[in-house]
Design a protein around this motif. Structure first.
Motif, PDB file in Angstrom:
ATOM      1  N   ALA A   1       0.857  -1.190   0.000  1.00 17.32           N
ATOM      2  CA  ALA A   1       0.000   0.000   0.000  1.00 17.32           C
ATOM      3  C   ALA A   1       0.890   1.236   0.000  1.00 17.32           C
ATOM      4  O   ALA A   1       2.054   1.195   0.422  1.00 17.32           O
ATOM      5  CB  ALA A   1      -0.930   0.012   1.213  1.00 17.32           C
ATOM      6  N   PHE A   2       0.316   2.347  -0.502  1.00 16.28           N
ATOM      7  CA  PHE A   2       1.065   3.600  -0.606  1.00 16.28           C
ATOM      8  C   PHE A   2       0.169   4.762  -0.184  1.00 16.28           C
ATOM      9  O   PHE A   2      -1.070   4.704  -0.308  1.00 16.28           O
ATOM     10  CB  PHE A   2       1.545   3.837  -2.040  1.00 16.28           C
ATOM     11  CG  PHE A   2       2.372   2.719  -2.609  1.00 16.28           C
ATOM     12  CD1 PHE A   2       3.734   2.681  -2.394  1.00 16.28           C
ATOM     13  CD2 PHE A   2       1.777   1.703  -3.341  1.00 16.28           C
ATOM     14  CE1 PHE A   2       4.500   1.652  -2.916  1.00 16.28           C
ATOM     15  CE2 PHE A   2       2.530   0.682  -3.871  1.00 16.28           C
ATOM     16  CZ  PHE A   2       3.896   0.640  -3.652  1.00 16.28           C
TER      17      PHE A   2
ATOM     18  N   THR B   1      -1.307   5.366  -4.869  1.00 18.13           N
ATOM     19  CA  THR B   1      -0.535   4.583  -5.826  1.00 18.13           C
ATOM     20  C   THR B   1       0.954   4.894  -5.657  1.00 18.13           C
ATOM     21  O   THR B   1       1.320   5.802  -4.895  1.00 18.13           O
ATOM     22  CB  THR B   1      -0.950   4.898  -7.266  1.00 18.13           C
ATOM     23  OG1 THR B   1      -0.505   6.221  -7.603  1.00 18.13           O
ATOM     24  CG2 THR B   1      -2.467   4.818  -7.424  1.00 18.13           C
ATOM     25  N   ASN B   2       1.797   4.124  -6.370  1.00 14.17           N
ATOM     26  CA  ASN B   2       3.229   4.391  -6.277  1.00 14.17           C
ATOM     27  C   ASN B   2       3.691   5.453  -7.284  1.00 14.17           C
ATOM     28  O   ASN B   2       4.887   5.697  -7.412  1.00 14.17           O
ATOM     29  CB  ASN B   2       4.044   3.104  -6.442  1.00 14.17           C
ATOM     30  CG  ASN B   2       3.870   2.469  -7.812  1.00 14.17           C
ATOM     31  OD1 ASN B   2       3.156   2.996  -8.670  1.00 14.17           O
ATOM     32  ND2 ASN B   2       4.486   1.310  -8.013  1.00 14.17           N
TER      33      ASN B   2
ATOM     34  N   PHE C   1       6.057  10.673   0.852  1.00 10.73           N
ATOM     35  CA  PHE C   1       5.613   9.446   0.177  1.00 10.73           C
ATOM     36  C   PHE C   1       5.878   8.263   1.117  1.00 10.73           C
ATOM     37  O   PHE C   1       7.005   8.092   1.601  1.00 10.73           O
ATOM     38  CB  PHE C   1       6.369   9.267  -1.134  1.00 10.73           C
ATOM     39  CG  PHE C   1       6.122   7.953  -1.825  1.00 10.73           C
ATOM     40  CD1 PHE C   1       4.972   7.735  -2.571  1.00 10.73           C
ATOM     41  CD2 PHE C   1       7.052   6.919  -1.715  1.00 10.73           C
ATOM     42  CE1 PHE C   1       4.755   6.529  -3.209  1.00 10.73           C
ATOM     43  CE2 PHE C   1       6.840   5.707  -2.352  1.00 10.73           C
ATOM     44  CZ  PHE C   1       5.682   5.511  -3.098  1.00 10.73           C
ATOM     45  N   THR C   2       4.848   7.464   1.390  1.00  8.93           N
ATOM     46  CA  THR C   2       4.963   6.360   2.352  1.00  8.93           C
ATOM     47  C   THR C   2       4.597   5.044   1.692  1.00  8.93           C
ATOM     48  O   THR C   2       3.553   4.939   1.034  1.00  8.93           O
ATOM     49  CB  THR C   2       4.053   6.597   3.569  1.00  8.93           C
ATOM     50  OG1 THR C   2       4.420   7.832   4.202  1.00  8.93           O
ATOM     51  CG2 THR C   2       4.185   5.465   4.581  1.00  8.93           C
ATOM     52  N   ALA C   3       5.468   4.049   1.861  1.00  9.55           N
ATOM     53  CA  ALA C   3       5.206   2.678   1.420  1.00  9.55           C
ATOM     54  C   ALA C   3       4.976   1.824   2.661  1.00  9.55           C
ATOM     55  O   ALA C   3       5.690   1.967   3.667  1.00  9.55           O
ATOM     56  CB  ALA C   3       6.382   2.146   0.612  1.00  9.55           C
TER      57      ALA C   3
ATOM     58  N   ASN D   1       3.519  -2.176   4.426  1.00 15.88           N
ATOM     59  CA  ASN D   1       3.199  -3.599   4.303  1.00 15.88           C
ATOM     60  C   ASN D   1       2.713  -4.046   5.665  1.00 15.88           C
ATOM     61  O   ASN D   1       3.502  -4.295   6.577  1.00 15.88           O
ATOM     62  CB  ASN D   1       4.431  -4.398   3.877  1.00 15.88           C
ATOM     63  CG  ASN D   1       4.111  -5.862   3.655  1.00 15.88           C
ATOM     64  OD1 ASN D   1       2.976  -6.296   3.835  1.00 15.88           O
ATOM     65  ND2 ASN D   1       5.116  -6.639   3.284  1.00 15.88           N
ATOM     66  N   GLY D   2       1.395  -4.107   5.818  1.00 13.46           N
ATOM     67  CA  GLY D   2       0.831  -4.377   7.127  1.00 13.46           C
ATOM     68  C   GLY D   2       1.090  -3.201   8.045  1.00 13.46           C
ATOM     69  O   GLY D   2       0.824  -2.055   7.709  1.00 13.46           O
ATOM     70  N   ALA D   3       1.675  -3.489   9.227  1.00 14.31           N
ATOM     71  CA  ALA D   3       1.952  -2.429  10.196  1.00 14.31           C
ATOM     72  C   ALA D   3       3.265  -1.721   9.910  1.00 14.31           C
ATOM     73  O   ALA D   3       3.546  -0.664  10.474  1.00 14.31           O
ATOM     74  CB  ALA D   3       1.967  -3.009  11.609  1.00 14.31           C
ATOM     75  N   ALA D   4       4.106  -2.299   9.055  1.00 15.23           N
ATOM     76  CA  ALA D   4       5.420  -1.717   8.783  1.00 15.23           C
ATOM     77  C   ALA D   4       5.313  -0.644   7.707  1.00 15.23           C
ATOM     78  O   ALA D   4       4.608  -0.821   6.702  1.00 15.23           O
ATOM     79  CB  ALA D   4       6.400  -2.801   8.353  1.00 15.23           C
ATOM     80  N   THR D   5       6.002   0.473   7.893  1.00 16.02           N
ATOM     81  CA  THR D   5       5.982   1.562   6.922  1.00 16.02           C
ATOM     82  C   THR D   5       7.388   2.093   6.687  1.00 16.02           C
ATOM     83  O   THR D   5       8.296   1.897   7.508  1.00 16.02           O
ATOM     84  CB  THR D   5       5.098   2.745   7.393  1.00 16.02           C
ATOM     85  OG1 THR D   5       5.654   3.286   8.605  1.00 16.02           O
ATOM     86  CG2 THR D   5       3.668   2.298   7.633  1.00 16.02           C
TER      87      THR D   5
END
Length: 610
Positions: free
Chosen positions: A450-451, A467-468, A498-500, A502-506
């Motif tokens: 997610a972004f 989006t990326n 800009f944030t990428a 994956n679950g709880a990790a960013t």
């Protein structure tokens, strides 16, 4: 308050109704006529004392003298101009203007000529904050009004220096003709009349929301100006010198052309014609750099000036292995000649004999030139050679293969569920022209499902933020419905995050945007009480003249350095980068200063001349 341009736009545009632009006049540099698809040809009406030409006071610098280019020539004139007006019960009005206009990019001088088509509707005092629909002879459009019930739409098509056929693509045409038109004209601009010729009807109407539902108002009365062409003009196609002759080529729809003689060098020579093409071989006894072709069938006679080409290509052939070129020059001293394909030099011609150049791939055209004779371009004629070998067939497209993850199992989008994301940006700094979307490229980020993209700066708008490859736009500055000048536009940097994830990790990365405003140049700024008020100029963005959406210009003026600013008008920037604010009639006051603000961030203040 909503902008008067929020949903303003053309909803129905007629098919191009113009067919052809005539030869360019050597007298003023504009086409001698325009032809519509019904067969009507119109020509410039350039007589200051002729009321059917429609000139207003101040259009011609010295109205007591004949029009002459460039010293006593109008900054604009119309091949065709039509207008209509609807007066509303509330006292408001809607004004429709359409035309084929000739003007200059900056100043009245050679090399600045442009011709463009125009559709313009201006409404005042209509239903506030509403969408008003208009139909007219060349289509339909909508305008969103502001809180005062005001709005406007201007659609200029193809103002491009010297490219006069671009105007054929516009919305104007076929030409309207008034029922009371004097002989030889499309109408009398001082006398409204019914008209014929509109592909979308011959009425100007508007529909707006009213207290009891939609209400419609219309008029079939138009003012029209335009002179039906009697002259055909002449196009000078080429003049090529070779030995003791100059070969002259010209074209026209007329029937009587001649090459004007030059004393002591060659006599006036009649040209032979066929299917609109004319030719003459003129014997000369001296150097000739230019010839003049005259159309004696025109009254007054029209002319075309043709520079003489100093080089003539006799051969440009390719036999499958060798390019052969032969060319002659007007003067033996012009040798050697240079043979080029584009910017690449192929070889040198030491004399008029053919030269050969072995090569695997010939150019489509070659250009032969010298330091003292003008270059000429000729197509390469293929005379032989074997057929080229067939290509290899590409393999068929295979099936889609699902992602493979290590370790397994795969998470959403083929990313391992326990992978740590990393936000990566292609660039940490970007230039952001005002009102022009800029993409932030985070596509090389890894292990993200997610972004999101955010900023705390109100000067920008973010789209596609999940989006990326989000898009960031620096919001427009000045707007056409502004009542007073705005504070200066800020070009301070904007920080976007800009944030990428994956679950709880960013993981986050930032990009710094530097807003870039347009560059404005003032080309005309003058004010004379009751006579003329005009501020005109150019606007470019990063050196580009044609920017979408079009830059909007708002102009204010004041009578002294301490007086309040008064809004005098607005203008879109056309495809050539030009704009022009010229209120008519001019106010009965002389302004001394102007202030220009643009939707792309510029503010320019300067002095008006009298």
């Amino acid at each position: 308050m909503p902008s008067a341009f929020a949903a303003t736009g053309v909803t129905v545009a007629s098919s191009p109704g113009l067919q052809e632009a005539g030869p360019v006049s050597s007298e003023h540099g504009f086409p001698t006529w325009y032809l519509d698809k019904t067969g009507t040809r119109i020509e410039p009406c350039l007589e200051g004392d002729n009321p059917l030409c429609g000139f207003l006071p101040g259009d011609i610098p010295d109205p007591t003298q004949p029009v002459a280019f460039p010293a006593n020539f109008p900054a604009e004139f119309f091949y065709f101009l039509a207008g209509a007006e609807i007066v509303l019960p509330t006292g408001g009005r809607a004004v429709y203007t359409t035309g084929l206009e000739a003007a200059f990019l900056n100043d009245v001088q050679p090399g600045e000529q442009v011709v463009f088509s125009r559709i313009r509707v201006v409404v005042r005092g209509a239903t506030p904050n509403s969408t008003v629909t208009f139909t007219h002879p060349y289509g339909a459009l909508t305008i969103d009004t502001d809180g005062a019930g005001d709005g406007r739409l201007v659609r200029d098509v193809a103002p491009s220096v010297g490219n006069f056929t671009l105007a054929l693509r516009g919305d104007v045409g076929p030409f309207l003709k008034a029922a009371n038109a004097p002989a030889g004209y499309l109408g009398n601009p001082a006398e409204p009349s019914t008209v014929t010729g509109g592909p979308n009807g011959n009425v100007f109407s508007m529909t707006q929301p009213g207290p009891n539902g939609d209400e419609t108002f219309s008029t079939d009365q138009f003012t029209v100006q335009g002179r039906i062409a009697t002259n055909t003009g002449v196009t000078g196609d080429a003049a090529v010198a070779g030995g003791d002759f100059v070969d002259v080529f010209a074209s026209t729809t007329g029937a009587a052309l001649e090459v004007v003689g030059q004393e002591g060098i060659f006599p006036t020579t009649i040209m032979s014609g066929q299917d609109g093409r004319f030719y003459a071989r003129v014997p000369v006894t001296g150097a000739v750099t230019e010839v003049v072709v005259r159309n004696n069938g025109d009254n007054p006679a029209s002319t075309a000036r043709i520079p003489v080409q100093g080089v003539s290509v006799q051969q440009a052939t390719y036999d499958g292995a060798i390019l052969t070129v032969a060319a002659s020059s007007t003067a033996p001293a012009a040798y050697p000649l240079t043979v080029k394909a584009g910017a690449t030099t192929i070889g040198i011609l030491p004399d008029a004999l053919p030269a050969t150049y072995p090569m695997l791939a010939p150019p489509a055209t070659i250009t032969v030139s010298s330091g003292t004779a003008a270059g000429v371009t000729a197509p390469v004629v293929i005379t032989g050679g074997p057929a080229s070998p067939a290509g290899t067939t590409a393999p068929p497209v295979g099936p889609n293969v699902p992602p493979v993850c290590d370790p397994s199992p795969c998470g959403p989008g083929g990313v391992p569920a326990d992978a740590a994301p990393t936000a990566r940006l292609a660039s940490a700094t970007l230039s952001a022209p005002v009102n022009l979307p800029i993409a932030i490229d985070g596509s090389t980020s890894t292990n993200a499902t997610a972004f999101s993209t955010t900023t705390t700066d109100p000067r920008v708008t973010i789209t596609n933020e999940t989006t990326n490859r989000p898009t960031v736009t620096v919001n427009p500055f000045a707007a056409v419905n502004d009542a007073a000048p705005r504070p200066a536009f800020s070009t301070a940097p904007v920080t976007v995050t800009f944030t990428a994830s994956n679950g709880a990790a960013t993981s986050s990365a930032t990009v710094t945007l530097t807003p870039v405003s347009d560059a404005v140049t003032i080309t005309n700024a003058r004010s004379r009480a009751g006579s003329d008020l005009r501020v005109a100029g150019t606007s470019t963005l990063n050196g580009q003249a044609s920017v979408t959406p079009a830059t909007q210009i708002v102009v204010y003026a004041r009578t002294s350095a301490t007086a309040a600013w008064v809004k005098i008008g607005t203008s879109p920037v056309d495809a050539a980068g030009a704009w022009d604010v010229r209120p008519r009639p001019a106010p009965n006051v002389t302004y001394t200063q102007y202030q220009v603000q643009t939707s792309r961030g510029s503010t320019v203040i300067g002095n008006l001349t009298g």
